[in-house]
Scaffold this active site. Structure first.
Site, PDB file in Angstrom:
ATOM      1  N   ASP A  31       0.843  -1.206   0.000  1.00 44.93           N
ATOM      2  CA  ASP A  31       0.000   0.000   0.000  1.00 44.93           C
ATOM      3  C   ASP A  31       0.874   1.249   0.000  1.00 44.93           C
ATOM      4  O   ASP A  31       1.954   1.245   0.596  1.00 44.93           O
ATOM      5  CB  ASP A  31      -0.909  -0.002   1.252  1.00 44.93           C
ATOM      6  CG  ASP A  31      -2.196   0.773   1.036  1.00 44.93           C
ATOM      7  OD1 ASP A  31      -2.117   1.983   0.761  1.00 44.93           O
ATOM      8  OD2 ASP A  31      -3.272   0.175   1.143  1.00 44.93           O
ATOM      9  N   ASP A  56       3.956   1.809  -4.407  1.00 45.04           N
ATOM     10  CA  ASP A  56       2.904   2.174  -5.346  1.00 45.04           C
ATOM     11  C   ASP A  56       2.715   0.991  -6.286  1.00 45.04           C
ATOM     12  O   ASP A  56       3.679   0.519  -6.896  1.00 45.04           O
ATOM     13  CB  ASP A  56       3.364   3.425  -6.118  1.00 45.04           C
ATOM     14  CG  ASP A  56       2.261   3.990  -6.984  1.00 45.04           C
ATOM     15  OD1 ASP A  56       1.464   3.200  -7.537  1.00 45.04           O
ATOM     16  OD2 ASP A  56       2.201   5.226  -7.101  1.00 45.04           O
ATOM     17  N   ARG A 106       4.074 -14.272 -12.928  1.00 43.93           N
ATOM     18  CA  ARG A 106       5.449 -14.741 -12.667  1.00 43.93           C
ATOM     19  C   ARG A 106       5.484 -15.876 -11.652  1.00 43.93           C
ATOM     20  O   ARG A 106       6.279 -16.795 -11.757  1.00 43.93           O
ATOM     21  CB  ARG A 106       6.275 -13.585 -12.111  1.00 43.93           C
ATOM     22  CG  ARG A 106       7.222 -12.958 -13.106  1.00 43.93           C
ATOM     23  CD  ARG A 106       8.319 -12.134 -12.467  1.00 43.93           C
ATOM     24  NE  ARG A 106       8.014 -11.396 -11.280  1.00 43.93           N
ATOM     25  CZ  ARG A 106       7.455 -10.190 -11.239  1.00 43.93           C
ATOM     26  NH1 ARG A 106       7.087  -9.586 -12.349  1.00 43.93           N
ATOM     27  NH2 ARG A 106       7.232  -9.585 -10.092  1.00 43.93           N
ATOM     28  N   ALA A 114     -10.477  -6.871  -7.398  1.00 43.16           N
ATOM     29  CA  ALA A 114     -11.623  -6.222  -6.745  1.00 43.16           C
ATOM     30  C   ALA A 114     -12.222  -5.227  -7.734  1.00 43.16           C
ATOM     31  O   ALA A 114     -11.792  -4.084  -7.820  1.00 43.16           O
ATOM     32  CB  ALA A 114     -11.175  -5.506  -5.474  1.00 43.16           C
ATOM     33  N   TYR A 145     -13.126   6.208 -12.480  1.00 45.91           N
ATOM     34  CA  TYR A 145     -13.226   4.996 -11.662  1.00 45.91           C
ATOM     35  C   TYR A 145     -13.868   3.863 -12.471  1.00 45.91           C
ATOM     36  O   TYR A 145     -13.315   2.774 -12.580  1.00 45.91           O
ATOM     37  CB  TYR A 145     -14.041   5.321 -10.417  1.00 45.91           C
ATOM     38  CG  TYR A 145     -14.190   4.182  -9.433  1.00 45.91           C
ATOM     39  CD1 TYR A 145     -13.095   3.683  -8.733  1.00 45.91           C
ATOM     40  CD2 TYR A 145     -15.442   3.621  -9.182  1.00 45.91           C
ATOM     41  CE1 TYR A 145     -13.237   2.644  -7.826  1.00 45.91           C
ATOM     42  CE2 TYR A 145     -15.597   2.589  -8.267  1.00 45.91           C
ATOM     43  CZ  TYR A 145     -14.495   2.102  -7.581  1.00 45.91           C
ATOM     44  OH  TYR A 145     -14.642   1.080  -6.679  1.00 45.91           O
TER      45      TYR A 145
HETATM   46  P1  NAD Z   1      -9.908   2.336   0.332  1.00 49.32           P
HETATM   47  O1  NAD Z   1      -9.662   3.651  -0.313  1.00 49.32           O
HETATM   48  O2  NAD Z   1     -10.159   2.301   1.796  1.00 49.32           O
HETATM   49  O3  NAD Z   1      -8.722   1.329   0.041  1.00 49.32           O
HETATM   50  C1  NAD Z   1      -7.955   1.372  -1.128  1.00 49.32           C
HETATM   51  C2  NAD Z   1      -6.504   1.160  -0.724  1.00 49.32           C
HETATM   52  O4  NAD Z   1      -5.680   1.175  -1.916  1.00 49.32           O
HETATM   53  C3  NAD Z   1      -5.972   2.267   0.180  1.00 49.32           C
HETATM   54  O5  NAD Z   1      -5.301   1.711   1.290  1.00 49.32           O
HETATM   55  C4  NAD Z   1      -5.013   3.043  -0.712  1.00 49.32           C
HETATM   56  O6  NAD Z   1      -3.996   3.687   0.002  1.00 49.32           O
HETATM   57  C5  NAD Z   1      -4.518   1.941  -1.635  1.00 49.32           C
HETATM   58  N1  NAD Z   1      -3.999   2.441  -2.911  1.00 49.32           N
HETATM   59  C6  NAD Z   1      -4.616   3.267  -3.784  1.00 49.32           C
HETATM   60  N2  NAD Z   1      -3.811   3.492  -4.846  1.00 49.32           N
HETATM   61  C7  NAD Z   1      -2.673   2.772  -4.625  1.00 49.32           C
HETATM   62  C8  NAD Z   1      -1.479   2.594  -5.352  1.00 49.32           C
HETATM   63  N3  NAD Z   1      -1.261   3.190  -6.537  1.00 49.32           N
HETATM   64  N4  NAD Z   1      -0.496   1.797  -4.838  1.00 49.32           N
HETATM   65  C9  NAD Z   1      -0.682   1.179  -3.642  1.00 49.32           C
HETATM   66  N5  NAD Z   1      -1.817   1.317  -2.905  1.00 49.32           N
HETATM   67  C10 NAD Z   1      -2.789   2.108  -3.394  1.00 49.32           C
HETATM   68  O7  NAD Z   1     -11.125   1.673  -0.469  1.00 49.32           O
HETATM   69  P2  NAD Z   1     -11.924   0.343  -0.149  1.00 49.32           P
HETATM   70  O8  NAD Z   1     -13.340   0.690   0.064  1.00 49.32           O
HETATM   71  O9  NAD Z   1     -11.220  -0.458   0.860  1.00 49.32           O
HETATM   72  O10 NAD Z   1     -11.841  -0.399  -1.570  1.00 49.32           O
HETATM   73  C11 NAD Z   1     -10.935  -1.457  -1.793  1.00 49.32           C
HETATM   74  C12 NAD Z   1     -11.161  -2.011  -3.191  1.00 49.32           C
HETATM   75  O11 NAD Z   1     -12.476  -2.536  -3.302  1.00 49.32           O
HETATM   76  C13 NAD Z   1     -11.006  -0.977  -4.289  1.00 49.32           C
HETATM   77  O12 NAD Z   1     -10.358  -1.558  -5.406  1.00 49.32           O
HETATM   78  C14 NAD Z   1     -12.429  -0.640  -4.647  1.00 49.32           C
HETATM   79  O13 NAD Z   1     -12.557  -0.219  -5.984  1.00 49.32           O
HETATM   80  C15 NAD Z   1     -13.138  -1.950  -4.409  1.00 49.32           C
HETATM   81  N6  NAD Z   1     -14.556  -1.723  -4.100  1.00 49.32           N
HETATM   82  C16 NAD Z   1     -14.935  -1.263  -2.868  1.00 49.32           C
HETATM   83  C17 NAD Z   1     -16.278  -1.012  -2.643  1.00 49.32           C
HETATM   84  C18 NAD Z   1     -16.768  -0.512  -1.308  1.00 49.32           C
HETATM   85  O14 NAD Z   1     -17.982  -0.268  -1.168  1.00 49.32           O
HETATM   86  N7  NAD Z   1     -15.933  -0.353  -0.311  1.00 49.32           N
HETATM   87  C19 NAD Z   1     -17.228  -1.211  -3.660  1.00 49.32           C
HETATM   88  C20 NAD Z   1     -16.782  -1.647  -4.887  1.00 49.32           C
HETATM   89  C21 NAD Z   1     -15.450  -1.925  -5.100  1.00 49.32           C
END
Ligand code: NAD
Ligand code: UDP
Length: 330
Positions: A31, A56, A106, A114, A145
């Site tokens: 993260d 990243d 790999r 997700a 998005y």
């Molecule tokens: P969140 O923002 O709490 O978590 C996303 C995490 O990804 C964060 O910790 C952020 O720091 C990390 N991140 C973002 N860009 C990054 C990068 N370039 N490199 C490394 N880390 C990075 O969001 P969430 O609600 O926990 O969502 C998690 C996943 O589930 C996402 O992919 C989201 O699209 C998907 N999702 C969530 C929901 C929901 O309702 N929570 C619904 C649909 C899909």
């Protein structure tokens, strides 16, 4: 198993890391804390099977030793987050997904993407089954998005078809629970925070738009079920079919918190989907999964967690400093 969870410091990711550790897996949490928080995983640091890599996901990734699973969750997910971070959102879904897929490829690992109900956009059919192709505005404010996730799905399928990567896709519907950021702008976190602070609940539009809210513990069970089904590509919807209007949700939050906050109506955001409800037949049949936590029970747990935060704000109708009733449950 040795699992890599990208976005493991976020709301859903931190619960997934925890669930995998609980069942005995080793977890590499990757993260950059763009929208996540180190405190989400702080207590996991004591577990010798947990490793945090601050990186990243759009950079080349490597993990020492074997990798059995890559769960790719890294991406801003709340609408205010992806509006604020449009380019980062596109690259997390695009280049980030490719880097995560390469890592899985790999190592010959299972890969789970997700994805989101947003691939259905403002849906033309209701409820939404996985074979519905969606109705997305490709140039609207939500497109960074929605299209990033659609591209990520296409990339996962291309790796699967052309390179044989064991890639699977889950389409997650609105999920809520402890560890949402109180100011992330999503509807549940916003309403709970406002109710506990005694501020009016900001309902966008007339509140007749619907969503289907899934408790995070149920969702994580679904993601792990997908991880545990090698070969299954999906996509598979994961969500709670119990559909509610936003206005009904506001009223439920007011009841659960015992708050005297009112409702304040605000303009509806551009391209806000009118209805959302998952058809979870596939999840039931292929994963043996369905949500178990009713919305009112999940909201109670969520509100108790928010009330346990250091400064939830003054409670409505109570003397300053007196405990909020939900604190007892926290
Ligand atoms: P969140 O923002 O709490 O978590 C996303 C995490 O990804 C964060 O910790 C952020 O720091 C990390 N991140 C973002 N860009 C990054 C990068 N370039 N490199 C490394 N880390 C990075 O969001 P969430 O609600 O926990 O969502 C998690 C996943 O589930 C996402 O992919 C989201 O699209 C998907 N999702 C969530 C929901 C929901 O309702 N929570 C619904 C649909 C899909
Ligand atoms: N919403 C609302 N008030 C808020 C935040 C959101 O009425 O303070 C509405 C929003 O317009 C949408 C629904 O609640 O119709 C769900 O919003 P959220 O951002 O949680 O998720 P998404 O729109 O991505 O489903």
């Amino acid at each position: 198993m040795r699992a890599v969870v990208t976005g493991g410091g976020g709301f859903v990711g931190s619960h997934l890391c925890e669930a995998l550790l609980r069942r005995g897996d080793t977890v590499w949490c990757l993260d950059n804390f763009l929208t996540g928080r180190p405190e989400n995983i702080a207590r996991l640091g004591a577990d010798p099977r947990f490793r945090l890599v601050r990186a990243d996901v759009t950079s080349a990734l490597d993990i020492p030793g074997p990798v059995d699973v890559v769960a790719h969750l890294a991406s801003p997910a709340s609408p205010p987050d992806y509006h604020r971070l449009p380019l980062e959102t596109l690259s997390a879904g695009g280049r980030g997904t490719e880097m995560a897929l390469r890592l899985a490829q790999r190592h010959g690992a299972r890969f789970v993407l997700a994805s989101t109900s947003e691939v259905y956009g403002d849906p033309g059919i209701h409820p939404q089954p996985e074979d519905y192709w969606g109705n997305v505005n490709p140039v609207g404010p939500r497109s960074v998005y929605d299209e990033a996730k659609r591209y990520a799905e296409a990339m996962a399928m291309a790796y699967r078809r052309s390179l044989g990567t064991d890639a699977g896709i889950v389409r997650i519907f609105n999920t809520y629970g402890p560890r949402m950021r109180p100011h992330d702008g999503r509807v549940v976190s916003t309403f709970v925070r406002q109710a506990l602070a005694g501020s009016p609940l900001t309902v966008y539009g007339d509140g007749s738009q619907t969503r289907s809210f899934c408790y995070v513990e149920d969702l994580v069970r679904g993601i792990t079920a997908m991880i545990d089904q090698p070969g299954l590509s999906g996509p598979v919807n994961l969500g709670n079919p119990a559909e509610r209007s936003v206005r009904e949700l506001a009223e439920l939050v007011l009841t659960i918190t015992g708050s005297r906050s009112g409702i304040a109506y605000r303009p509806l955001p551009v391209d806000d989907p009118a209805r959302r409800r998952p058809d979870i037949t596939r999840a039931r049949e292929l994963l043996g999964w369905e949500p178990l936590v009713p919305v009112d029970a999940g909201l109670r747990r969520t509100a108790a967690w928010f009330a346990s935060l250091p400064r939830p704000g003054p409670a409505p109708g109570r003397a300053a400093g007196s405990p909020h009733p939900l604190r007892a449950e926290a």
